[in-house]
Structure formats: C-alpha cells, structure tokens
Design a protein around this motif. Structure first.
Motif, PDB file in Angstrom:
ATOM      1  N   ALA A   1      10.383  -0.015   8.819  1.00 31.55           N
ATOM      2  CA  ALA A   1       9.178  -0.823   9.322  1.00 31.55           C
ATOM      3  C   ALA A   1       7.893   0.148   8.964  1.00 31.55           C
ATOM      4  CB  ALA A   1       9.303  -1.127  10.521  1.00 31.55           C
ATOM      5  N   TRP A   2       8.206   1.561   9.145  1.00 32.70           N
ATOM      6  CA  TRP A   2       7.074   2.181   9.339  1.00 32.70           C
ATOM      7  C   TRP A   2       7.175   3.575   8.091  1.00 32.70           C
ATOM      8  CZ3 TRP A   2       2.882   1.308  12.058  1.00 32.70           C
ATOM      9  CH2 TRP A   2       3.045   0.157  13.042  1.00 32.70           C
ATOM     10  N   PHE A   3       6.017   3.859   7.547  1.00 34.95           N
ATOM     11  CA  PHE A   3       5.741   4.759   6.537  1.00 34.95           C
ATOM     12  C   PHE A   3       5.056   5.929   7.485  1.00 34.95           C
ATOM     13  CE2 PHE A   3       3.492   7.217   3.144  1.00 34.95           C
ATOM     14  CZ  PHE A   3       4.264   7.116   2.195  1.00 34.95           C
ATOM     15  N   VAL A   4       5.694   7.198   7.498  1.00 38.50           N
ATOM     16  CA  VAL A   4       5.315   8.182   8.369  1.00 38.50           C
ATOM     17  C   VAL A   4       4.947   9.535   7.766  1.00 38.50           C
ATOM     18  CG1 VAL A   4       5.729   9.825  10.621  1.00 38.50           C
ATOM     19  CG2 VAL A   4       6.475   7.196  10.096  1.00 38.50           C
ATOM     20  N   GLN A   5       3.861   9.953   7.859  1.00 36.62           N
ATOM     21  CA  GLN A   5       3.183  11.387   7.156  1.00 36.62           C
ATOM     22  C   GLN A   5       3.002  12.284   7.962  1.00 36.62           C
ATOM     23  OE1 GLN A   5       0.541   9.232   4.075  1.00 36.62           O
ATOM     24  NE2 GLN A   5       1.639  10.568   2.738  1.00 36.62           N
ATOM     25  N   THR A   6       3.029  13.600   7.903  1.00 34.56           N
ATOM     26  CA  THR A   6       2.575  14.562   8.865  1.00 34.56           C
ATOM     27  C   THR A   6       2.708  16.156   8.218  1.00 34.56           C
ATOM     28  OG1 THR A   6       3.179  15.538  11.040  1.00 34.56           O
ATOM     29  CG2 THR A   6       5.005  14.946   9.703  1.00 34.56           C
ATOM     30  N   ASN A   7       1.940  16.806   9.030  1.00 30.75           N
ATOM     31  CA  ASN A   7       1.993  18.440   8.425  1.00 30.75           C
ATOM     32  C   ASN A   7       3.076  19.323   9.085  1.00 30.75           C
ATOM     33  OD1 ASN A   7       0.749  18.313  10.881  1.00 30.75           O
ATOM     34  ND2 ASN A   7      -0.567  19.986  10.560  1.00 30.75           N
ATOM     35  N   GLN A   8       3.687  18.429  10.041  1.00 28.70           N
ATOM     36  CA  GLN A   8       4.831  19.184  10.834  1.00 28.70           C
ATOM     37  C   GLN A   8       5.928  18.138  10.942  1.00 28.70           C
ATOM     38  OE1 GLN A   8       3.625  21.192  14.562  1.00 28.70           O
ATOM     39  NE2 GLN A   8       1.601  21.186  13.788  1.00 28.70           N
TER      40      GLN A   8
ATOM     41  N   THR B   1       0.817  -1.186  -0.162  1.00 32.10           N
ATOM     42  CA  THR B   1      -0.150  -0.030  -0.314  1.00 32.10           C
ATOM     43  C   THR B   1       0.788   1.170  -0.153  1.00 32.10           C
ATOM     44  OG1 THR B   1      -2.008  -1.126   1.055  1.00 32.10           O
ATOM     45  CG2 THR B   1      -1.811   1.269   1.197  1.00 32.10           C
ATOM     46  N   THR B   2       1.847   1.334   0.686  1.00 25.85           N
ATOM     47  CA  THR B   2       2.812   2.384   0.838  1.00 25.85           C
ATOM     48  C   THR B   2       3.593   2.721  -0.303  1.00 25.85           C
ATOM     49  OG1 THR B   2       4.516   1.300   2.098  1.00 25.85           O
ATOM     50  CG2 THR B   2       3.021   2.435   3.385  1.00 25.85           C
ATOM     51  N   LYS B   3       3.954   1.389  -1.066  1.00 28.76           N
ATOM     52  CA  LYS B   3       4.562   1.746  -2.299  1.00 28.76           C
ATOM     53  C   LYS B   3       3.874   2.236  -3.223  1.00 28.76           C
ATOM     54  CE  LYS B   3       7.794  -2.279  -1.845  1.00 28.76           C
ATOM     55  NZ  LYS B   3       8.827  -1.284  -1.576  1.00 28.76           N
ATOM     56  N   LEU B   4       2.379   1.885  -3.306  1.00 25.97           N
ATOM     57  CA  LEU B   4       1.462   2.463  -4.168  1.00 25.97           C
ATOM     58  C   LEU B   4       1.260   4.093  -3.946  1.00 25.97           C
ATOM     59  CD1 LEU B   4      -1.362   0.162  -4.698  1.00 25.97           C
ATOM     60  CD2 LEU B   4       0.329   0.748  -6.378  1.00 25.97           C
ATOM     61  N   MET B   5       1.225   4.369  -2.685  1.00 22.56           N
ATOM     62  CA  MET B   5       1.000   5.746  -2.128  1.00 22.56           C
ATOM     63  C   MET B   5       2.248   6.715  -2.584  1.00 22.56           C
ATOM     64  SD  MET B   5      -0.333   5.164   1.482  1.00 22.56           S
ATOM     65  CE  MET B   5      -0.024   6.762   2.287  1.00 22.56           C
ATOM     66  N   GLU B   6       3.656   6.061  -2.646  1.00 24.33           N
ATOM     67  CA  GLU B   6       4.682   6.894  -3.116  1.00 24.33           C
ATOM     68  C   GLU B   6       4.676   6.983  -4.842  1.00 24.33           C
ATOM     69  OE1 GLU B   6       8.514   6.093  -0.375  1.00 24.33           O
ATOM     70  OE2 GLU B   6       7.581   4.349  -1.058  1.00 24.33           O
TER      71      GLU B   6
END
Length: 207
Positions: A126-133, A104-109
């Motif tokens: 291990a973890w795919f991290v997204q944030t506004n800050q 899923t994260t590969k598709l997101m990228e």
C-alpha cells in the motif's frame, strides 16, 4: 457604439466578478483559520503581500511547534495550490517520505527512486517509503504506526507524509477556504506527532 459599450461593460463586469470572488475566498480563508486556531490553542499569523495577505496558523502542541500553511508549485496552467500541516521534531537527523503506491510511485521507480520495505506485505503493497536511514525506519515503523497509515483514506493520493526542512508534514491539493480540507489536515496531527516521536528517537540514537 452601443455594441462596443455592451462589450466594455461585459468585460468590466467579468473582472469585477473575479475580484469579488477573490475577496470572498480571502474572507472565508481568514474566518476558517481563526476557528482552526481557536480549536487548537494556536495563533493566526498574517503575512502582508503586494496583493493582500497570506495566512498561516502556528503555535505549540504537546511541546512541539505546529503549523498549518499553504504554498504553490509549478506555474501557469500547471500551477498547483497546496494546503499543509506540519509538526517540528525537537531534534532529528532523519528524512523520509511515505506516499500511497500508485501511478506517481511507478513513475518515480522508473526514474530511479528506491523504496524500502518493512516486511509487512499489506503495508508494503500500500505504501511507498523512502528514507536516508533504511534500517532505523524499518524498525521504527511499529505495527501501531503502520495501522494508522493503513487507516488513512485513499482519496488523499495526491498527498504524502514526509520529514523535510525540519518538519514532519502532510500536504494535499486545496486551500483553507474549504472547511473539508482543514478538517482532513486536522486529522493528520496525531500521526504526525507519532512520526515526530520516531524522528526524535532516531536523533537520540545517533548521538
């Protein structure tokens, strides 16, 4: 004539079985949620619907609102049922999402989603991290919080930890008719409270 009657009775029996199973699942869901509410000092909330009722469990734990609820995404054959648990920070201006690295994260990228890294190779792998800050969250994901993430079971690849709509939440495929789903969601509460702490610190620093 007899053959037609058999067909009619068979169809009636089939739909009767579906209705009976739905009633049983509804009863199991309510029973499971009553027990969940009792364990955490929360309350069962019943929302009337045209074909019955939806249930959630809500209340206050450690001074924050907590809730367990369900929702659906998609429609038709792609319809997915989710069971979720959430903790509401007392204040926040932060958004984030953390999910296991995978297909899923590969598709997101591929479609342009950007992740941040924290400088911990094992965690970043291990973890795919997204944030506004980004800078704040990189510093706020302390080693003890990262360790809790690394200890999370990999079976929950369909779920993610996110702060959205004012709730730090986790959701996975399933329903509250299944005790194992409820048990897994209960284990998420300590980590969700840790993330709510992060959100509140970010809000305090932004004032």
């Amino acid at each position: 004539m007899i053959g037609a009657l058999v067909i009619v009775l068979g169809i009636g029996g089939f739909f009767g079985l579906i209705i009976w199973l739905a009633i049983k699942q509804h009863a199991r869901t309510k029973e499971n949620l009553i027990a969940l509410a009792a364990r955490h000092g929360l309350r069962l909330v019943e929302t009337k619907q045209s074909l019955g009722a939806d249930y959630s469990v809500q209340g206050t734990v450690l001074g924050r609102e907590v809730r367990f609820w369900t929702y659906t995404t998609g429609s038709g054959k792609s319809r997915v049922h989710w069971a979720a648990v959430g903790v509401r920070p007392r204040a926040t201006n932060l958004t984030f999402e953390l999910r296991r690295q995978g297909f899923t994260t590969k598709l997101m990228e591929m479609f342009g989603s950007k992740e941040i890294t924290v400088g911990d190779p094992a965690f970043d792998q291990a973890w795919f991290v997204q944030t506004n800050q980004p800078e704040f969250l990189q510093a706020a994901l302390l080693p003890e919080i990262r360790a809790k993430f690394m200890a999370q079971p990999e079976r929950a690849r369909d779920g993610s930890y996110k702060l959205a709509d004012g709730w730090v939440q986790f959701a996975e495929h399933g329903s509250f008719a299944t005790p194992e789903v409820i048990a897994r969601l209960e284990t998420k509460l300590p980590l969700l409270h840790d993330l709510a702490d992060v959100a509140e610190v970010g809000a305090a620093g932004g004032r």
